[in-house]
Design a protein around this motif. Structure first.
Motif, PDB file in Angstrom:
ATOM      1  N   ASP A  62       0.939  -1.376  -0.039  1.00 14.18           N
ATOM      2  CA  ASP A  62       0.110  -0.134  -0.079  1.00 14.18           C
ATOM      3  C   ASP A  62       0.651   1.418  -0.114  1.00 14.18           C
ATOM      4  N   PRO A  63       1.794   1.376   0.775  1.00 17.23           N
ATOM      5  CA  PRO A  63       2.574   2.780   1.028  1.00 17.23           C
ATOM      6  C   PRO A  63       3.257   2.954  -0.384  1.00 17.23           C
ATOM      7  N   TYR A  64       3.688   1.989  -1.234  1.00 13.72           N
ATOM      8  CA  TYR A  64       4.768   2.051  -2.195  1.00 13.72           C
ATOM      9  C   TYR A  64       3.800   2.360  -3.438  1.00 13.72           C
ATOM     10  N   VAL A  65       2.367   1.715  -3.421  1.00 11.49           N
ATOM     11  CA  VAL A  65       1.546   2.152  -4.622  1.00 11.49           C
ATOM     12  C   VAL A  65       1.031   3.666  -4.305  1.00 11.49           C
ATOM     13  N   ALA A  66       1.101   3.961  -3.186  1.00 11.82           N
ATOM     14  CA  ALA A  66       0.303   5.351  -2.878  1.00 11.82           C
ATOM     15  C   ALA A  66       1.438   6.267  -3.252  1.00 11.82           C
ATOM     16  N   THR A  67       2.693   5.940  -2.880  1.00 12.32           N
ATOM     17  CA  THR A  67       3.860   6.919  -3.274  1.00 12.32           C
ATOM     18  C   THR A  67       4.073   7.194  -4.935  1.00 12.32           C
ATOM     19  N   VAL A  68       3.468   6.161  -5.572  1.00 11.92           N
ATOM     20  CA  VAL A  68       3.649   6.208  -6.985  1.00 11.92           C
ATOM     21  C   VAL A  68       2.727   7.360  -7.388  1.00 11.92           C
ATOM     22  N   LEU A  69       1.475   7.535  -7.050  1.00  5.48           N
ATOM     23  CA  LEU A  69       0.494   8.497  -7.367  1.00  5.48           C
ATOM     24  C   LEU A  69       1.299   9.912  -6.817  1.00  5.48           C
ATOM     25  N   ASN A  70       1.664   9.840  -5.526  1.00  7.53           N
ATOM     26  CA  ASN A  70       2.276  11.053  -5.003  1.00  7.53           C
ATOM     27  C   ASN A  70       3.247  11.677  -5.960  1.00  7.53           C
ATOM     28  N   CYS A  71       4.194  10.784  -6.313  1.00  8.72           N
ATOM     29  CA  CYS A  71       5.241  11.095  -7.215  1.00  8.72           C
ATOM     30  C   CYS A  71       4.843  11.725  -8.390  1.00  8.72           C
ATOM     31  N   MET A  72       3.833  10.951  -9.198  1.00  7.77           N
ATOM     32  CA  MET A  72       3.255  11.387 -10.525  1.00  7.77           C
ATOM     33  C   MET A  72       2.788  12.740 -10.489  1.00  7.77           C
ATOM     34  N   MET A  73       2.171  13.092  -9.361  1.00  4.60           N
ATOM     35  CA  MET A  73       1.378  14.319  -8.964  1.00  4.60           C
ATOM     36  C   MET A  73       2.520  15.451  -8.867  1.00  4.60           C
ATOM     37  N   TRP A  74       3.420  15.269  -8.170  1.00  2.00           N
ATOM     38  CA  TRP A  74       4.486  16.139  -7.802  1.00  2.00           C
ATOM     39  C   TRP A  74       5.286  16.641  -9.352  1.00  2.00           C
ATOM     40  N   VAL A  75       5.475  15.361  -9.933  1.00  7.49           N
ATOM     41  CA  VAL A  75       6.260  15.683 -11.098  1.00  7.49           C
ATOM     42  C   VAL A  75       5.264  16.559 -12.262  1.00  7.49           C
ATOM     43  N   PHE A  76       4.145  16.239 -12.139  1.00 11.94           N
ATOM     44  CA  PHE A  76       3.171  17.011 -13.107  1.00 11.94           C
ATOM     45  C   PHE A  76       3.162  18.274 -12.520  1.00 11.94           C
ATOM     46  N   TYR A  77       3.190  18.509 -11.196  1.00  8.38           N
ATOM     47  CA  TYR A  77       3.248  19.892 -10.573  1.00  8.38           C
ATOM     48  C   TYR A  77       4.319  20.753 -11.101  1.00  8.38           C
ATOM     49  N   GLY A  78       5.478  20.006 -11.001  1.00  4.38           N
ATOM     50  CA  GLY A  78       6.807  20.671 -11.452  1.00  4.38           C
ATOM     51  C   GLY A  78       6.918  21.169 -12.925  1.00  4.38           C
ATOM     52  N   LEU A  79       6.283  20.660 -13.777  1.00  2.62           N
ATOM     53  CA  LEU A  79       6.172  20.942 -15.182  1.00  2.62           C
ATOM     54  C   LEU A  79       6.180  22.400 -15.499  1.00  2.62           C
ATOM     55  N   PRO A  80       6.850  23.059 -16.270  1.00  6.42           N
ATOM     56  CA  PRO A  80       6.895  24.647 -16.714  1.00  6.42           C
ATOM     57  C   PRO A  80       5.587  24.972 -16.938  1.00  6.42           C
ATOM     58  N   PHE A  81       4.855  24.230 -17.557  1.00  9.63           N
ATOM     59  CA  PHE A  81       3.413  24.871 -18.007  1.00  9.63           C
ATOM     60  C   PHE A  81       2.269  24.757 -16.751  1.00  9.63           C
ATOM     61  N   VAL A  82       2.859  24.126 -15.626  1.00 10.73           N
ATOM     62  CA  VAL A  82       1.903  23.891 -14.579  1.00 10.73           C
ATOM     63  C   VAL A  82       2.391  24.923 -13.472  1.00 10.73           C
ATOM     64  N   HIS A  83       3.588  24.634 -12.898  1.00 10.51           N
ATOM     65  CA  HIS A  83       4.471  25.708 -12.074  1.00 10.51           C
ATOM     66  C   HIS A  83       5.677  25.900 -12.605  1.00 10.51           C
ATOM     67  N   PRO A  84       6.100  26.953 -13.090  1.00 13.17           N
ATOM     68  CA  PRO A  84       7.260  27.282 -13.658  1.00 13.17           C
ATOM     69  C   PRO A  84       8.465  27.286 -12.521  1.00 13.17           C
ATOM     70  N   ASP A  85       9.912  27.254 -13.081  1.00 15.86           N
ATOM     71  CA  ASP A  85      10.788  27.236 -12.068  1.00 15.86           C
ATOM     72  C   ASP A  85      10.918  26.067 -11.063  1.00 15.86           C
ATOM     73  N   SER A  86      10.495  24.902 -11.264  1.00 18.25           N
ATOM     74  CA  SER A  86      10.561  23.845 -10.296  1.00 18.25           C
ATOM     75  C   SER A  86      11.232  22.542 -10.742  1.00 18.25           C
ATOM     76  N   VAL A  87      12.267  22.827 -11.319  1.00 16.19           N
ATOM     77  CA  VAL A  87      13.079  21.528 -12.037  1.00 16.19           C
ATOM     78  C   VAL A  87      13.436  20.538 -10.955  1.00 16.19           C
ATOM     79  N   LEU A  88      13.943  21.090  -9.738  1.00 16.46           N
ATOM     80  CA  LEU A  88      14.194  20.241  -8.757  1.00 16.46           C
ATOM     81  C   LEU A  88      13.149  19.471  -8.052  1.00 16.46           C
TER      82      LEU A  88
END
Length: 234
Positions: free
Chosen positions: A45-71
């Motif tokens: 469960d925690p690893y499957v949940a973290t997959v979605l969490n990471c996908m969400m943060w990767v999408f959040y960091g994209l320049p057309f969503v939230h600029p200057d978030s490469v790290l």
């Protein structure tokens, strides 16, 4: 004099390093699974949940969503890769109902993520609007993941023992939260600040419990295997 942007980059790199340690912290668990060729009583469960969490943060960091978030993209992209390896190991060494459950959860996560991406790109037309939607969702998933540390903290209070709450993991969980709070404050980002502020408080609570119950811990007891917990990352 060092600029705010340079300082933010340095802090973000430090955050990447500490977060990487947290992503790799379950490795001993998976070594046990691989040796036994069975998931035993460990939960996916925690690893499957973290997959979605990471996908969400990767999408959040994209320049057309939230600029200057490469790290934010780099560490969560790496984290997503690591978590997918963990989930793959669970799939390989699980059987029947457990395997179907993992596949269904992953399918639901992919469908949910696709819906979020569709809504964000086709109905929200500014980065501030997109940041708000994806950021709020990311905060919700991060807060949900704090239930794992709370479970082990409750066990520590009940048993008056920190035997199954590793000090190093608790320390790095605290440091991870602090580093990302600083990162979020240097160029104010409430969506990074809120979950990591809560994460640092969670880590501080674990350290306080460790200091409180260290002396009453019976290190030589041969108890049953501890519950597996996954501490949260950004």
């Amino acid at each position: 004099m060092v600029s705010t942007e340079t300082t933010r980059t340095i802090v973000g790199v430090m955050g990447n390093i500490i977060s990487l340690f947290l992503f790799l912290s379950p490795v001993p668990t998976f070594v046990k699974i691989l040796k036994a060729k069975s998931v035993q009583e460990f939960k996916p469960d925690p690893y499957v949940a973290t997959v979605l969490n990471c996908m969400m943060w990767v999408f959040y960091g994209l320049p057309f969503v939230h600029p200057d978030s490469v790290l934010i993209i780099t560490i969560n992209g790496i984290g997503l890769f690591i978590e997918l390896i963990y989930v793959a190991i669970f799939l390989i060494h699980s059987h029947g109902h457990k395997r179907r459950k993992i596949v269904i959860y992953l399918a639901v996560e992919v469908i949910f993520m696709a819906i979020v991406i569709f809504i964000t790109l086709f109905f929200l037309h500014t980065t501030s609007q997109r940041s708000m939607l994806v950021g709020i969702l990311a905060i919700i998933f991060n807060i949900g993941m704090y239930t794992s540390p709370l479970t082990v903290m409750r066990m520590v209070i009940k048993t008056k023992s920190v035997k199954y709450m590793p000090f190093t993991l608790s320390l790095f969980n605290f440091l991870n939260g602090i580093i990302w709070v600083i990162y979020a404050c240097l160029k104010f980002d409430p969506y990074v600040l809120v979950p990591n502020g809560l994460g640092s408080l969670s880590g501080l609570g674990q350290l306080i419990l460790y200091a409180t119950f260290y002396r009453t811990t019976r290190w030589d007891d041969d108890d049953e295997s501890p519950r597996q917990v996954q501490l949260s990352e950004i």
